[in-house]
Every structure is written in C-alpha cells, then in structure tokens.
Design a protein around this motif. Structure first.
Motif, PDB file in Angstrom:
ATOM      1  N   MET B 132       0.838  -1.205   0.000  1.00  0.00           N
ATOM      2  CA  MET B 132       0.000   0.000   0.000  1.00  0.00           C
ATOM      3  C   MET B 132       0.867   1.247   0.000  1.00  0.00           C
ATOM      4  O   MET B 132       1.825   1.354   0.753  1.00  0.00           O
ATOM      5  CB  MET B 132      -0.896   0.025   1.234  1.00  0.00           C
ATOM      6  CG  MET B 132      -2.152  -0.821   1.101  1.00  0.00           C
ATOM      7  SD  MET B 132      -3.115  -0.782   2.609  1.00  0.00           S
ATOM      8  CE  MET B 132      -3.980   0.766   2.413  1.00  0.00           C
ATOM      9  N   GLU B 133       0.494   2.186  -0.849  1.00  0.00           N
ATOM     10  CA  GLU B 133       1.220   3.451  -0.857  1.00  0.00           C
ATOM     11  C   GLU B 133       0.828   4.238   0.381  1.00  0.00           C
ATOM     12  O   GLU B 133      -0.361   4.379   0.670  1.00  0.00           O
ATOM     13  CB  GLU B 133       0.858   4.244  -2.115  1.00  0.00           C
ATOM     14  CG  GLU B 133       1.867   5.332  -2.393  1.00  0.00           C
ATOM     15  CD  GLU B 133       1.595   5.977  -3.753  1.00  0.00           C
ATOM     16  OE1 GLU B 133       1.693   7.191  -3.834  1.00  0.00           O
ATOM     17  OE2 GLU B 133       1.270   5.225  -4.707  1.00  0.00           O
ATOM     18  N   ARG B 134       1.840   4.702   1.139  1.00  0.00           N
ATOM     19  CA  ARG B 134       1.517   5.372   2.387  1.00  0.00           C
ATOM     20  C   ARG B 134       1.093   6.816   2.155  1.00  0.00           C
ATOM     21  O   ARG B 134       1.669   7.523   1.327  1.00  0.00           O
ATOM     22  CB  ARG B 134       2.706   5.296   3.347  1.00  0.00           C
ATOM     23  CG  ARG B 134       2.652   4.046   4.201  1.00  0.00           C
ATOM     24  CD  ARG B 134       3.977   3.652   4.733  1.00  0.00           C
ATOM     25  NE  ARG B 134       4.840   3.130   3.676  1.00  0.00           N
ATOM     26  CZ  ARG B 134       6.115   3.480   3.533  1.00  0.00           C
ATOM     27  NH1 ARG B 134       6.660   4.350   4.361  1.00  0.00           N
ATOM     28  NH2 ARG B 134       6.835   2.967   2.570  1.00  0.00           N
ATOM     29  N   GLY B 135       0.076   7.223   2.872  1.00  0.00           N
ATOM     30  CA  GLY B 135      -0.462   8.570   2.705  1.00  0.00           C
ATOM     31  C   GLY B 135      -1.688   8.734   3.573  1.00  0.00           C
ATOM     32  O   GLY B 135      -1.781   8.126   4.646  1.00  0.00           O
ATOM     33  N   PHE B 213       4.829   6.805  11.663  1.00  0.00           N
ATOM     34  CA  PHE B 213       5.161   5.503  11.073  1.00  0.00           C
ATOM     35  C   PHE B 213       4.395   5.253   9.774  1.00  0.00           C
ATOM     36  O   PHE B 213       4.887   4.618   8.871  1.00  0.00           O
ATOM     37  CB  PHE B 213       4.822   4.373  12.054  1.00  0.00           C
ATOM     38  CG  PHE B 213       5.931   4.060  13.008  1.00  0.00           C
ATOM     39  CD1 PHE B 213       7.071   3.385  12.564  1.00  0.00           C
ATOM     40  CD2 PHE B 213       5.856   4.435  14.332  1.00  0.00           C
ATOM     41  CE1 PHE B 213       8.102   3.091  13.441  1.00  0.00           C
ATOM     42  CE2 PHE B 213       6.880   4.157  15.215  1.00  0.00           C
ATOM     43  CZ  PHE B 213       8.011   3.483  14.768  1.00  0.00           C
ATOM     44  N   THR B 214       3.171   5.721   9.724  1.00  0.00           N
ATOM     45  CA  THR B 214       2.301   5.268   8.646  1.00  0.00           C
ATOM     46  C   THR B 214       2.031   6.320   7.581  1.00  0.00           C
ATOM     47  O   THR B 214       1.356   6.032   6.595  1.00  0.00           O
ATOM     48  CB  THR B 214       0.936   4.813   9.217  1.00  0.00           C
ATOM     49  OG1 THR B 214       0.416   5.878  10.016  1.00  0.00           O
ATOM     50  CG2 THR B 214       1.085   3.566  10.042  1.00  0.00           C
ATOM     51  N   THR B 215       2.526   7.531   7.760  1.00  0.00           N
ATOM     52  CA  THR B 215       2.231   8.559   6.762  1.00  0.00           C
ATOM     53  C   THR B 215       3.218   8.484   5.599  1.00  0.00           C
ATOM     54  O   THR B 215       4.244   7.799   5.676  1.00  0.00           O
ATOM     55  CB  THR B 215       2.259   9.950   7.396  1.00  0.00           C
ATOM     56  OG1 THR B 215       1.725  10.877   6.435  1.00  0.00           O
ATOM     57  CG2 THR B 215       3.673  10.362   7.733  1.00  0.00           C
ATOM     58  N   GLY B 216       2.868   9.177   4.530  1.00  0.00           N
ATOM     59  CA  GLY B 216       3.757   9.226   3.376  1.00  0.00           C
ATOM     60  C   GLY B 216       3.968  10.664   2.950  1.00  0.00           C
ATOM     61  O   GLY B 216       3.464  11.582   3.601  1.00  0.00           O
ATOM     62  N   PRO B 217       4.703  10.856   1.885  1.00  0.00           N
ATOM     63  CA  PRO B 217       4.974  12.218   1.427  1.00  0.00           C
ATOM     64  C   PRO B 217       3.674  12.950   1.078  1.00  0.00           C
ATOM     65  O   PRO B 217       2.761  12.370   0.518  1.00  0.00           O
ATOM     66  CB  PRO B 217       5.825  12.007   0.160  1.00  0.00           C
ATOM     67  CG  PRO B 217       5.689  10.573  -0.198  1.00  0.00           C
ATOM     68  CD  PRO B 217       5.332   9.841   1.029  1.00  0.00           C
ATOM     69  N   GLY B 218       3.604  14.194   1.509  1.00  0.00           N
ATOM     70  CA  GLY B 218       2.442  15.011   1.164  1.00  0.00           C
ATOM     71  C   GLY B 218       1.287  14.863   2.120  1.00  0.00           C
ATOM     72  O   GLY B 218       0.290  15.565   1.999  1.00  0.00           O
ATOM     73  N   SER B 219       1.385  13.933   3.089  1.00  0.00           N
ATOM     74  CA  SER B 219       0.261  13.764   4.015  1.00  0.00           C
ATOM     75  C   SER B 219       0.692  13.951   5.461  1.00  0.00           C
ATOM     76  O   SER B 219       0.221  13.257   6.355  1.00  0.00           O
ATOM     77  CB  SER B 219      -0.358  12.382   3.878  1.00  0.00           C
ATOM     78  OG  SER B 219      -0.697  12.140   2.568  1.00  0.00           O
ATOM     79  N   ALA B 220       1.603  14.889   5.700  1.00  0.00           N
ATOM     80  CA  ALA B 220       2.041  15.132   7.065  1.00  0.00           C
ATOM     81  C   ALA B 220       0.893  15.711   7.881  1.00  0.00           C
ATOM     82  O   ALA B 220       0.189  16.603   7.413  1.00  0.00           O
ATOM     83  CB  ALA B 220       3.219  16.099   7.064  1.00  0.00           C
ATOM     84  N   THR B 221       0.695  15.141   9.067  1.00  0.00           N
ATOM     85  CA  THR B 221      -0.333  15.712   9.935  1.00  0.00           C
ATOM     86  C   THR B 221       0.277  16.861  10.720  1.00  0.00           C
ATOM     87  O   THR B 221       1.499  17.041  10.739  1.00  0.00           O
ATOM     88  CB  THR B 221      -0.873  14.644  10.901  1.00  0.00           C
ATOM     89  OG1 THR B 221       0.218  14.165  11.689  1.00  0.00           O
ATOM     90  CG2 THR B 221      -1.525  13.506  10.144  1.00  0.00           C
ATOM     91  N   LEU B 222      -0.559  17.607  11.393  1.00  0.00           N
ATOM     92  CA  LEU B 222      -0.089  18.778  12.124  1.00  0.00           C
ATOM     93  C   LEU B 222       0.967  18.433  13.179  1.00  0.00           C
ATOM     94  O   LEU B 222       2.016  19.084  13.225  1.00  0.00           O
ATOM     95  CB  LEU B 222      -1.286  19.497  12.755  1.00  0.00           C
ATOM     96  CG  LEU B 222      -1.023  20.919  13.257  1.00  0.00           C
ATOM     97  CD1 LEU B 222      -0.470  21.804  12.144  1.00  0.00           C
ATOM     98  CD2 LEU B 222      -2.288  21.519  13.836  1.00  0.00           C
ATOM     99  N   PRO B 223       0.753  17.402  14.021  1.00  0.00           N
ATOM    100  CA  PRO B 223       1.803  17.082  15.000  1.00  0.00           C
ATOM    101  C   PRO B 223       3.142  16.746  14.333  1.00  0.00           C
ATOM    102  O   PRO B 223       4.198  17.145  14.829  1.00  0.00           O
ATOM    103  CB  PRO B 223       1.240  15.857  15.731  1.00  0.00           C
ATOM    104  CG  PRO B 223      -0.222  15.984  15.589  1.00  0.00           C
ATOM    105  CD  PRO B 223      -0.452  16.584  14.246  1.00  0.00           C
TER     106      PRO B 223
END
Lengths: 379, 273
Positions: B132-135, B213-223
């Motif tokens: 799965m592509e992370r995002g 751990f589970t995010t990908g490029p372009g989907s950084a959360t605020l924390p």
C-alpha cells in the motif's frame, strides 16, 4: 408428577382463541416447558401460577414470540404461530419491568405501536386520547417515564400494550413492582379494563392471591408441566395432587391408611391423628396409602367435644393442646398439638371484638371438622 | 452529607495537594497559552501581548495544509472507529455467547495498553507487505485501529445499562429486529457513540507516533509538521498552533463528557426500579 391435558375437558365449549398443543422448550440440558397443552377461550382472564423457575414465563415468551418452542404447536384462531416472529403476531405483552422507552414521552410510548401499524395521525391522536383517559393519565402525556410514579408507569405500560387491540394480551407479573395497597386497587382496575375492552388476558404470576382475585381460570405449573387447570374455587377446594394442595393456600396434611371403604365414606388410620372419617372423592383410585388434607379454616376448636351431626354421622374429633397463637386481625391462627402426635394449624375468624373465640396457649381443646372438609389425595 | 459541608471538611493539606496537583498538570499549558500571545521573536523573552503568531500561522500554507490533513484524518478515522467500535460493542454485549468471546474482547482492548511504537511499527510492516502506498488512507486506517477500542469501551458500558426488554417491547409493538434497534437502542446509545466519536477525533488529532510511522509524502499531519519545525528550533508560532489545538481538544472533550452524562442520565432511568 403427571401432566394434565386440558383439551379434552374443554371440548364442546366455545372455540378456543388459543390452543397450546404439546409445547416443549429446552435450554441446554434444562427442560423449561415440558409438553404443555392448554386451551384459552376468547374473553377469558387466565392466570399461569407457579413457583419461580416453573416455566411459566418461558411459556408466556413463547406465546409472544420471543422464544421458539422445540416441540408442539401454538394455534391462534386455528393458525400455527409457533414460528412467527413477535412483530407479526396479533399478540401484545406487558413486561414485568414495564420496558417503557425512556427517550419517549408517555404519549409517544402509547402511540409507538400504532405508528408502526401505519395508522393515520388523526386516528392515532384519537386512540391515544382514549387510552390516556382509560388509564387515567390525563395531563401527564408529555412526561418522560422517569418523571412518573410506579403506578403511573404501570398504567402507561398497560395502555401501550392494549393500544393495538391485540387478540391476546400477555402480562408478565403485572403487579409485582407495586406496593401492597396500590396492588389491591390496581387488581380491580385491571379486571375492569379487561371486561371493558373484552380482551383475552393471560397473566403470569407467582402470587396466588393475585391469580385468585384476577383470573377466571388458573393453570398451575410446576417443573415445566401444567399440573392443574381449574377455577380459583376448584383449585382451592379440590386440588388434584398433594403438591397443588400444599402450593395453593395453607393446608394440614395427615398421612394415613384406608381401613374401610363403604357408601361414599372412607375410614382411615393415621399416625398422628388417630382414626379419621373422610368423604370418598369421585374418581378415586384404589390406593390404600393416602393423605388427608384439611384447610385450617375448615377446622373448629371448642373446649368440649361436639356431638355427632344428627343427619350425617361421624364428625372427626381430635383432642389436643394449643401450642401457639398468632393474632392476624381478621383471623387468629392456632397451632394445636394433637394427643396423637401430629400438629394442626387452625384458623378462626375473629368474629366478635371481645375475645369470644379466643383460646390461650396451653389450653386443652377439641379440634373438629366434617368428613366433607377432608381432601383425600395420593401420597 | 451536603456539598458545602464536604468542602468545609477539606483540610488545608487537601487544598494544598489539590492546588499543587492542578498546577503540575496545567501550569505548563497556561504558560504555553500565554506565550502564544507573545509579541517577541524569541520564545523565552516576553515582549508584550500580540496576535502576530496566530496571523503568521494562518498565512503559513504548509502548516495550514498539515492542519487540514489532520482534521480530515481525524474526522474520517473517528467516523470509521465509531461504526466499527459500536458494532464490536454490540457483538460483545448482545451477541450469543460465542466461542472465544473473552479472547475477542481482550484483543479488542489490547490497543488501549499497547505501546504506540509497536502499533505504528506493526502497521507500517503490514502496509509495506501489502504494497500500500503510504499517505492519507494509511494514517486514517492506523488511527481507526487505535481509536475504535475506545469507542467500543464507551458504547459497551452504555449498552450494558440498557434493559434488553426495551428492544423486545419494540418488536412486540410491530418493529422488526433492525427497526427495533433503530427506533429504541440507537437513540439510547447515541450520546455514547457521539462521545466515542469525539474521543476518537481528539486521539487522532493528537497522535504523533503512529502517524509518523504510517504517513507518506504530502500527508504530514499537524503534530508531525510541528515536530519537524521544533527540531530546527522552536518558533513562537508553534505556541500559537498548540494553543489552538488545546482549545479544539478541550472543546471536544467537554462536549463528549456532557454527551456521556446526558446519556447516563437518560439511561439511568431505563429500568424503573
């Protein structure tokens, strides 16, 4: 214990509204209801009476559709509904804890079933107003169940259960949650309501006074079986078995052996009460080892032995000593230790205000009763 | 005993302990909020009151994008968690006693005590293994697994307090089983589900470890975004963002506890005795 079949005794009378035919239900290894057969006539007020765990509630839940019988048929107007889910049965139930919807007002609780039936708004309003008047809840329509007293909740539950005009209304311990004073008046109301609406009621109760007061007929259950179906009077005066005699009301049981048997009269020898005479009950088998059962209020006490009844021969006279006296207001309950060794409970109405019939502890008395008041039962 | 008397009975020691405890918990937060209104460029020097860092935040495209991602992840994962958690709670309280029920409830509650690093790492391995592509969706799924157990716990405790005969009464009055659930049970557990949703929402909003751990490029959360900013030195804008987050979380938690209270009050009278 042998189960009775009620069907044969009913044949020929009005067509039954409900016929329960050999219905049984097991939970795992436990038999909750064991081959019960019963007919309920239209317009009847029927009570299922029994100790807790006797299967009466399970039977009621099978009639409502919450449990499916393992065997037998449930015929409502001749149609087998044993497998029909609850929402498709023309039967409603009033739950023991009322099960009022806490998030709905009194009005919406009563209208709940009518809305589901797809009635028009104007009709629903008219029906709800009628029901609210019937159970005297005027002015409380907008309240939530939590804002009502116990008696008011009971009436909302009743109105909700009769709202759809069911052919058959099932009531699970309808008065158990009310205090004694309220229960007496509610009993009368319930009976009046049943007559007014002309509905058929089946009520489950463990309270025999309630069953006696309310019902036209009572079915006594024990260990999953229907042991006797009778009117309240028959049940009390001619119980079919020793178990029923002991379960319904208070009774003295004296075990004995039949010595002679002639012209409708039995003579017995008993261990604790000497010789007794009893009237031979119809359809009595040829058992010799029996027991004699006498209700406490059928026994009289006197200081001197009474003379024999000039018309009908022997009266049972038993000498003894008063051991205990319990004053209950309307009546007094005496325990008499017989010289033969047995102990008798006697109940005498306090008919006069100033101790006309009072006997004191330690007093010698004669306890006497007629052979007609003896119930002869298998041991 | 009445409330004022209880208060009188509180000894000085108790008052002091309470004050110290509250200070220990909330002093850092109060200082942070105060410093978010600092006019100075430096985090540690007070330069008078100002809203400049709030303005700066609302002009920072990258931060705003991260905040938007966080809110979307929180909303979607909380909704999924509310649905799944409610179903799990129903299975545990209403279902027939199925084999392995204790095991199932134990496993459901495991994420409550599982270290986040382990949850995050195992989910990362799973996503990699599945290719799965992370995002956005991987973070959302990860947050759903984290938060659904909280929903399940809240809804289950509520369901336990509802008399089973209410649904039977609805069926008796003409509702099929599904209809009975919707007409009677759902309104009664609604506030609990709402409270669970809000708790799940704030948990997702707060989470850094599992998200990283589970995010990908372009989907950084605020924390994640804040954490990476802080590594380069704390800018006063971070204080402003944190103050906003504290406000948002406090608001949802208060709403959630009010909802729980409301549902408890309604249900407390469900059984008349």
């Amino acid at each position: 214990m042998e189960a009775v079949s009620d069907i044969t005794s009913q044949a020929g009378t009005a067509l039954p509204l409900l016929r329960i035919d050999g219905v049984g239900k097991r939970f795992g290894g436990f038999t909750a209801v064991d081959g019960v057969s019963l007919d309920i006539r239209p317009g009847e007020f029927f009570a299922l009476l029994g100790p807790s765990g006797c299967g009466k509630t399970t039977l009621l839940r099978m009639l409502a559709g919450f449990e499916t019988p393992d065997s037998g048929r449930i015929l409502l107007n001749g149609e087998d509904v044993a497998g029909t889910p609850p929402h498709l049965r023309p039967v409603n139930m009033m739950f023991q804890n009322y099960a009022l919807f806490p998030h709905l007002s009194v009005r919406d609780n009563i209208a709940f079933g009518l809305r589901r039936a797809g009635m028009r708004r104007a009709e629903i309003n008219a029906r709800v107003a009628e029901l609210v008047a019937l159970v005297r809840l005027e002015g409380l329509e907008k309240r939530r169940p939590e804002q009502l007293s116990g008696g008011q909740r009971q009436r909302v539950a009743l109105a909700r259960a009769v709202a759809r005009r069911p052919r058959l209304l099932l009531l699970d311990e309808p008065l158990a949650a009310l205090d004694k004073k309220l229960r007496d008046s509610t009993q009368r109301e319930l009976k009046a309501l049943q007559r007014t609406l002309g509905l058929t009621f089946i009520v489950v109760t463990h309270d025999q006074d309630e069953a006696m007061t309310l019902a036209d007929r009572i079915g006594v259950m024990n260990a999953g079986q229907l042991v006797q179906v009778a009117t309240p009077r028959q049940l009390y005066e001619t119980p079919r078995s020793r178990w029923v005699a002991e379960f319904v009301g208070d009774i003295n049981i004296i075990e004995g052996r039949i010595t002679t048997r002639e012209a409708g009269r039995l003579r017995l020898t008993t261990g604790g009460a000497g010789e007794l005479a009893a009237t031979l009950p119809p359809e009595f088998g040829d058992a010799a080892e029996v027991c004699v059962a006498v209700r406490p209020e059928k026994i009289r006490l006197s200081l001197r032995p009474p003379v024999d009844d000039p018309a009908g021969g022997a009266i049972n006279r038993l000498e003894g000593t008063v051991r205990d006296v319990g004053y209950l207001g309307s009546a007094s309950s005496y325990t008499v230790a017989l010289d033969g060794g047995a102990s008798l409970r006697v109940s005498l109405a306090n008919a006069a205000r100033l101790y006309a019939d009072a006997y004191a502890v330690g007093q010698r008395v004669t306890a006497w009763f007629s052979p007609d008041d003896c119930i002869v039962l298998d041991r | 005993m009445s409330a004022p008397r209880r208060f009188d009975a509180m000894s000085r020691f108790n008052v002091a302990a309470l004050a110290l405890g509250l200070a220990f918990l909330y002093l850092p937060i109060v200082i942070l909020v105060i410093y978010s209104f600092n006019a100075s460029q430096l985090v540690t020097v007070w330069g008078g009151w100002s809203l400049r860092w709030y303005v700066a935040f609302f002009n920072d495209e990258a931060m705003l994008a991260a905040a938007a991602t966080s809110l979307r992840v929180a909303a979607v994962s909380a909704t999924l968690a509310a649905v799944l958690g409610t179903l799990a709670a129903l299975a545990l309280t209403r279902g027939e006693r199925f084999k392995g029920r204790t095991l199932f409830s134990g496993m459901l509650y495991a994420p409550l005590v599982m270290p986040e690093v382990i949850t995050g790492l195992s989910l990362l391995l799973l996503f990699v293994a599945l290719g799965m592509e992370r995002g956005f969706w991987t973070v959302t799924i990860a947050h759903t697994t984290l938060t659904m157990c909280f929903v399940a716990v809240i809804v289950q405790s509520r369901l336990g307090g509802i008399d089973r005969s209410l649904e039977e009464a609805a069926m008796d009055l003409g509702c099929g089983p599904v209809r009975a659930f919707v007409a009677v049970t759902l309104p009664l557990i609604g506030p609990a589900i709402a409270a669970g949703w809000m708790l799940a929402f704030t948990l997702s909003l707060d989470d850094l470890v599992i998200a990283s751990f589970t995010t990908g490029p372009g989907s950084a959360t605020l924390p994640i975004r804040i954490y990476s900013e802080v590594r380069l030195g704390v800018k006063p804008m971070v204080n402003a963002i944190c103050a906003l987050m504290i406000g948002a979380v406090a608001l949802t938690i208060i709403t959630a506890s009010l909802a729980t209270k409301l549902s408890g009050r309604r249900g407390g009278n469900a059984a008349p005795m």
